[in-house]
Motif scaffolding. Structure first.
Motif, PDB file in Angstrom:
ATOM      1  N   TYR A 149      37.766  14.161 -54.005  1.00 44.92           N
ATOM      2  CA  TYR A 149      37.244  12.930 -54.205  1.00 44.92           C
ATOM      3  C   TYR A 149      38.457  12.254 -53.060  1.00 44.92           C
ATOM      4  CZ  TYR A 149      37.155   7.923 -54.765  1.00 44.92           C
ATOM      5  OH  TYR A 149      36.869   6.470 -55.504  1.00 44.92           O
ATOM      6  N   CYS A 158      37.268   3.884 -48.897  1.00 48.00           N
ATOM      7  CA  CYS A 158      36.798   4.016 -50.147  1.00 48.00           C
ATOM      8  C   CYS A 158      35.530   2.917 -50.527  1.00 48.00           C
ATOM      9  CB  CYS A 158      37.832   2.432 -51.086  1.00 48.00           C
ATOM     10  SG  CYS A 158      37.542   2.953 -52.594  1.00 48.00           S
ATOM     11  N   PHE A 159      34.512   3.735 -49.458  1.00 45.39           N
ATOM     12  CA  PHE A 159      32.630   3.498 -49.604  1.00 45.39           C
ATOM     13  C   PHE A 159      32.983   1.925 -48.528  1.00 45.39           C
ATOM     14  CE2 PHE A 159      34.265   6.382 -53.421  1.00 45.39           C
ATOM     15  CZ  PHE A 159      33.514   7.453 -53.006  1.00 45.39           C
ATOM     16  N   LYS A 160      34.072   1.957 -48.201  1.00 46.36           N
ATOM     17  CA  LYS A 160      34.133   0.572 -47.599  1.00 46.36           C
ATOM     18  C   LYS A 160      33.601   0.896 -46.144  1.00 46.36           C
ATOM     19  CE  LYS A 160      37.196  -1.686 -46.306  1.00 46.36           C
ATOM     20  NZ  LYS A 160      38.973  -2.163 -46.355  1.00 46.36           N
ATOM     21  N   TYR A 161      32.924   1.272 -44.860  1.00 42.19           N
ATOM     22  CA  TYR A 161      32.922   2.011 -43.581  1.00 42.19           C
ATOM     23  C   TYR A 161      31.500   2.231 -43.382  1.00 42.19           C
ATOM     24  CZ  TYR A 161      38.153   2.682 -43.187  1.00 42.19           C
ATOM     25  OH  TYR A 161      39.439   2.303 -43.203  1.00 42.19           O
ATOM     26  N   ASN A 162      31.078   1.480 -42.179  1.00 41.17           N
ATOM     27  CA  ASN A 162      29.656   1.848 -42.455  1.00 41.17           C
ATOM     28  C   ASN A 162      29.456   3.482 -42.005  1.00 41.17           C
ATOM     29  OD1 ASN A 162      30.227   2.668 -39.378  1.00 41.17           O
ATOM     30  ND2 ASN A 162      29.272   1.011 -38.929  1.00 41.17           N
ATOM     31  N   THR A 164      29.328   5.795 -44.494  1.00 36.44           N
ATOM     32  CA  THR A 164      29.108   5.624 -46.479  1.00 36.44           C
ATOM     33  C   THR A 164      27.432   5.642 -46.180  1.00 36.44           C
ATOM     34  OG1 THR A 164      31.016   4.266 -47.015  1.00 36.44           O
ATOM     35  CG2 THR A 164      29.275   5.249 -49.147  1.00 36.44           C
ATOM     36  N   THR A 165      27.135   7.131 -46.606  1.00 36.76           N
ATOM     37  CA  THR A 165      25.815   7.237 -46.741  1.00 36.76           C
ATOM     38  C   THR A 165      24.994   7.152 -48.078  1.00 36.76           C
ATOM     39  OG1 THR A 165      25.931   9.210 -47.040  1.00 36.76           O
ATOM     40  CG2 THR A 165      25.577   8.926 -44.659  1.00 36.76           C
ATOM     41  N   VAL A 166      23.621   7.274 -48.761  1.00 34.19           N
ATOM     42  CA  VAL A 166      23.366   7.605 -49.832  1.00 34.19           C
ATOM     43  C   VAL A 166      23.570   8.773 -50.545  1.00 34.19           C
ATOM     44  CG1 VAL A 166      21.795   8.114 -51.417  1.00 34.19           C
ATOM     45  CG2 VAL A 166      21.302   6.128 -49.272  1.00 34.19           C
ATOM     46  N   PHE A 169      27.901   8.138 -52.197  1.00 34.84           N
ATOM     47  CA  PHE A 169      27.204   7.964 -52.975  1.00 34.84           C
ATOM     48  C   PHE A 169      27.269   8.999 -53.904  1.00 34.84           C
ATOM     49  CE2 PHE A 169      26.849   3.432 -51.433  1.00 34.84           C
ATOM     50  CZ  PHE A 169      28.213   2.798 -51.954  1.00 34.84           C
ATOM     51  N   LEU A 170      25.634   9.321 -54.018  1.00 32.38           N
ATOM     52  CA  LEU A 170      25.628  10.482 -55.094  1.00 32.38           C
ATOM     53  C   LEU A 170      26.899  11.471 -55.575  1.00 32.38           C
ATOM     54  CD1 LEU A 170      22.044  11.128 -53.366  1.00 32.38           C
ATOM     55  CD2 LEU A 170      22.804   9.719 -56.202  1.00 32.38           C
ATOM     56  N   ALA A 172      30.314  11.217 -54.830  1.00 31.01           N
ATOM     57  CA  ALA A 172      31.468  10.024 -55.810  1.00 31.01           C
ATOM     58  C   ALA A 172      30.663  10.526 -57.178  1.00 31.01           C
ATOM     59  CB  ALA A 172      31.048   9.358 -54.600  1.00 31.01           C
ATOM     60  N   SER A 173      29.721   9.900 -57.515  1.00 30.06           N
ATOM     61  CA  SER A 173      29.009  10.159 -58.052  1.00 30.06           C
ATOM     62  C   SER A 173      29.082  11.529 -59.601  1.00 30.06           C
ATOM     63  CB  SER A 173      27.320   9.991 -58.739  1.00 30.06           C
ATOM     64  OG  SER A 173      27.022   9.828 -59.465  1.00 30.06           O
ATOM     65  N   MET A 176      33.460  12.314 -59.988  1.00 30.01           N
ATOM     66  CA  MET A 176      33.837  11.388 -60.437  1.00 30.01           C
ATOM     67  C   MET A 176      33.271  12.351 -61.500  1.00 30.01           C
ATOM     68  SD  MET A 176      33.206   7.194 -61.711  1.00 30.01           S
ATOM     69  CE  MET A 176      34.324   7.046 -61.077  1.00 30.01           C
TER      70      MET A 176
ATOM     71  N   SER B 183      27.624  -2.123 -45.606  1.00 25.53           N
ATOM     72  CA  SER B 183      28.608  -1.668 -44.469  1.00 25.53           C
ATOM     73  C   SER B 183      28.842  -3.282 -43.964  1.00 25.53           C
ATOM     74  CB  SER B 183      28.428  -0.811 -43.346  1.00 25.53           C
ATOM     75  OG  SER B 183      27.784  -1.031 -42.382  1.00 25.53           O
ATOM     76  N   ASN B 186      29.890  -5.258 -47.011  1.00 27.66           N
ATOM     77  CA  ASN B 186      31.303  -4.487 -47.354  1.00 27.66           C
ATOM     78  C   ASN B 186      32.779  -5.599 -46.191  1.00 27.66           C
ATOM     79  OD1 ASN B 186      30.165  -3.003 -48.943  1.00 27.66           O
ATOM     80  ND2 ASN B 186      30.925  -1.422 -48.045  1.00 27.66           N
TER      81      ASN B 186
END
Lengths: 318, 318
Positions: A149, A158-162, A164-166, A169-170, A172-173, A176, B183, B186
Motif C-alpha cells: 500500500y 494518494c490516488f490523485k495523479y493521472n 491511477t487506474t481502475v 483502486f481495486l 488498494a481495496s 485494505m 485526475s 483531483n
C-alpha cells in the motif's frame, strides 16, 4: 527476455537465497516492493534480503523493521522499480551486471537483466508485486499489505495523479481488506510536515514571483537557506510542486542552488498541455511533459531571466 | 422509518416530479449526490431539480451544467447529505417539514423525514447514491460518475482520511471504469490554490506559534487580513488543517476572528488519541474527537491564552 508473472513466480519458488535491489534515494515504491517481496519470501522460509544504496528516510523505516536480517550468498538477484543500473547508486553498483530478474513499471528504460517483467501502465511497482504474490499463492499478511500500500499510495499521490487506474483502486481495496493500515500510512506520507519543511515553504513563498500575466510562477532556494533552516533532502522533496499548484499557473518553476556547480537546478512542472520537457531540453535537461528538470550554470537573477525567457517562447505556442 | 435502498429506488421510480435539497454552503458530497441523482432522474425522463440555499463554489459549478433547468411543482422531496434541517440554510428552510426522503451518511443526526436511509459507515453520501442508482438499474454515465466521484474524493480527502473503506475504493474503481475523469477532478479539488489562498497561507504561517514543547501549534487570521488579501470563504476553507500537519504536533489550533461577535472562532484538529471535542465542549462548542470547534469571545491574546490553557489541561491526560 520478457517472462510472464507465472514464470517469474516459478523461478522465485525454485530459489532459496534471494537478494532484492532497490534504487538509490529509495522511495516508497522501491522500498514497498522490496520489503513486501522480501517478507513474502521469508515467510516461505527462504533466505531473502533487501539491499539499499542510501539510507532509508524515516517515514519508510517501519518496513525495514518487518523483515529479519539474514546473511547469505545470493543465488538469485532481483531489482524492483529500477529503471537503469546507474540508479543502483554507488554501494550497489557492484551488482549492475548480476541482476537476474528486473521487475519495474518505468516507461523509458533499457533491458539490463536476462529476465524482465515491465508494466509501464502499472501506477506503482508494488501493484506488480501484488500480482506476483497472488500468482505465487502467498498469503498477503498485514505487514506485506502495508508495504505494498505504501508504494501504491506514494507513487499515485494518494490516488490523485493521472497514473491511477481502475486496477490501482481495486488493489488498494484488496490491500485494505487484507489489513493494510491505510489511514495511518497516509497520515505519515501525506499529512506530516517537519518544522524544517514548514520553514522552507515559508521561505520560498516569500520569494515567489509571477510572470506572463501570472501564467508562470517561480520560487527559489539557496544552499544557505537550506543550511540555516537545517532542512534535509526529505524536507526539500516535493517543494517543486508548490508553484504549479497556484490557480492560473501553467508552468511552475523551482530553482535550487547547486553551489558546487555554481548555478541552479531548475524543476519545471506544468499541468495540461504545456510540454516542459521541450523547455528543459534546450538546456540539456529533460524529463516528462508535465515534470522536467535542467541545470543552468548562472547566478540567481541571470538563471531566472534565462529560464523565464525560454518559457515565454514555449508559451507563445499555446 | 428506515427503508431499504430497494424500497427507496421503487419510490423514486414511481415519482415524476422530484426536488433534491442540498445542505447550506454546499460541498462536493452534497452537490455530487444531488446532481448525480438529478441527472439520473432526468435521464429517466422525470422532472428533477437540485435546490441549493447558497451559491455553488466555482470548483463545483461543472456539475450544475450537466443538468437541464426545469420548472415544476414537486411531488417528492429528497434531501442528500443533510444531517439536520437547520443546515438547509435560509433559502431552503421553507422545506424543512416537507422532506419525504432523507439520504445521508452523518453519524450524529435526528430523523426529520418519514423515510430515511442513513449509512454512517459510508465515507460519502455519493457512495449511497451509487448503490441507489445500481438498485434502480440506471446506467451511470460519465457525467453521473463525475458527480459521484467528486463527492467521494472530496469527503475522503482523496482517499486519505480514515473514513475511506474497502467499499470506497471499489466504488472509485467502478466510477473510473464508467468514465469518471478522476485526475482532472483531483487536480481541481486538491492541487489548485488561488493566489488569495496562497497569501492567506503565507500570512498564517508567519504568525504560527508553538506551545508545550511543540506539541501544540496555533495560527490565527483576522477579518482585516482576509479583507486585505481579498480571500473568500473558499480560500479560508481547510486553513484549519495546516497547524496539525506539522510533525510532532498533537493539537493544531486555528483562530478566525469573528468581528461581529467580538471574538475568535477556534478550530481544533488532532491526530491520534487526543480528543479535542472535550476541549471545545468546555467553551460550549463540540464536534468530533479529531476535529472540533468553539467560540471564545475575547481579543486575540486573551483568546489564545484561554484555549492554550485548556489544551494544556487535556494534554496532561496523555
Amino acid at each position: 527476455m520478457t517472462k510472464t508473472l507465472a514464470e517469474i513466480a516459478q523461478i522465485l519458488n525454485n530459489s532459496n537465497n534471494i537478494y532484492i535491489l532497490t534504487h538509490r534515494s529509495p522511495d516508497g515504491d522501491t522500498l514497498g516492493s522490496g520489503y513486501g517481496l522480501c517478507l513474502a519470501l521469508q515467510k516461505m522460509h527462504k533466505n531473502a534480503k533487501v539491499l539499499n544504496s542510501d539510507n532509508i528516510s524515516k517515514n519508510f523505516l517501519f518496513m525495514k523493521e518487518y523483515v529479519i536480517e539474514q546473511e547469505f550468498e545470493p543465488e538469485l538477484i532481483v531489482s524492483v522499480d529500477l529503471a537503469d543500473t546507474i540508479l543502483l547508486g554507488e554501494k550497489l553498483s557492484v551488482y549492475k551486471d548480476k541482476i537476474d530478474i528486473c521487475i519495474d513499471h518505468h516507461k523509458s528504460r533499457y533491458e539490463f537483466a536476462p529476465i524482465n517483467y515491465i508494466e509501464p501502465d502499472s501506477a506503482a511497482t508494488t501493484e506488480i508485486i501484488y500480482l506476483l504474490l497472488t500468482e505465487m499463492h502467498i498469503e498477503i499478511t498485514r505487514d506485506i499489505a502495508n508495504c505494498l500500500y505504501t508504494g501504491l499510495a506514494t507513487d499515485t499521490g494518494c490516488f490523485k495523479y493521472n497514473n491511477t487506474t481502475v486496477r490501482s483502486f481495486l488493489i488498494a481495496s484488496s490491500l485494505m481488506n487484507l489489513g493494510a493500515e491505510c489511514s495511518k500510512i497516509n497520515r505519515i506520507m501525506f499529512d506530516t510536515k517537519s518544522r524544517e519543511r514548514l520553514e522552507l515553504e515559508k521561505t520560498v513563498l516569500q520569494n515567489i514571483k509571477f510572470y506572463y500575466n501570472n501564467k508562470v510562477a517561480v520560487v527559489y532556494y539557496t544552499k544557505n537557506m537550506v543550511e540555516e533552516i537545517g532542512a534535509t533532502d526529505d524536507d526539500t522533496a516535493g517543494i517543486a510542486s508548490i508553484p504549479n499548484q497556484i490557480e492560473g499557473v501553467l508552468v511552475g518553476v523551482t530553482m535550487k542552488e547547486d553551489k558546487e556547480r555554481s548555478g541552479y537546478k531548475i524543476s519545471l512542472r506544468s499541468s495540461g498541455s504545456v510540454d516542459v520537457s521541450k523547455i528543459c531540453e534546450t538546456f540539456g535537461g529533460g524529463g516528462h511533459k508535465n515534470a522536467s528538470g535542467a541545470f543552468i550554470g548562472k547566478p540567481l537573477e541571470e538563471a531566472r531571466e534565462t529560464i523565464i525567457a525560454e518559457i515565454g517562447k514555449q508559451l507563445e505556442l499555446y
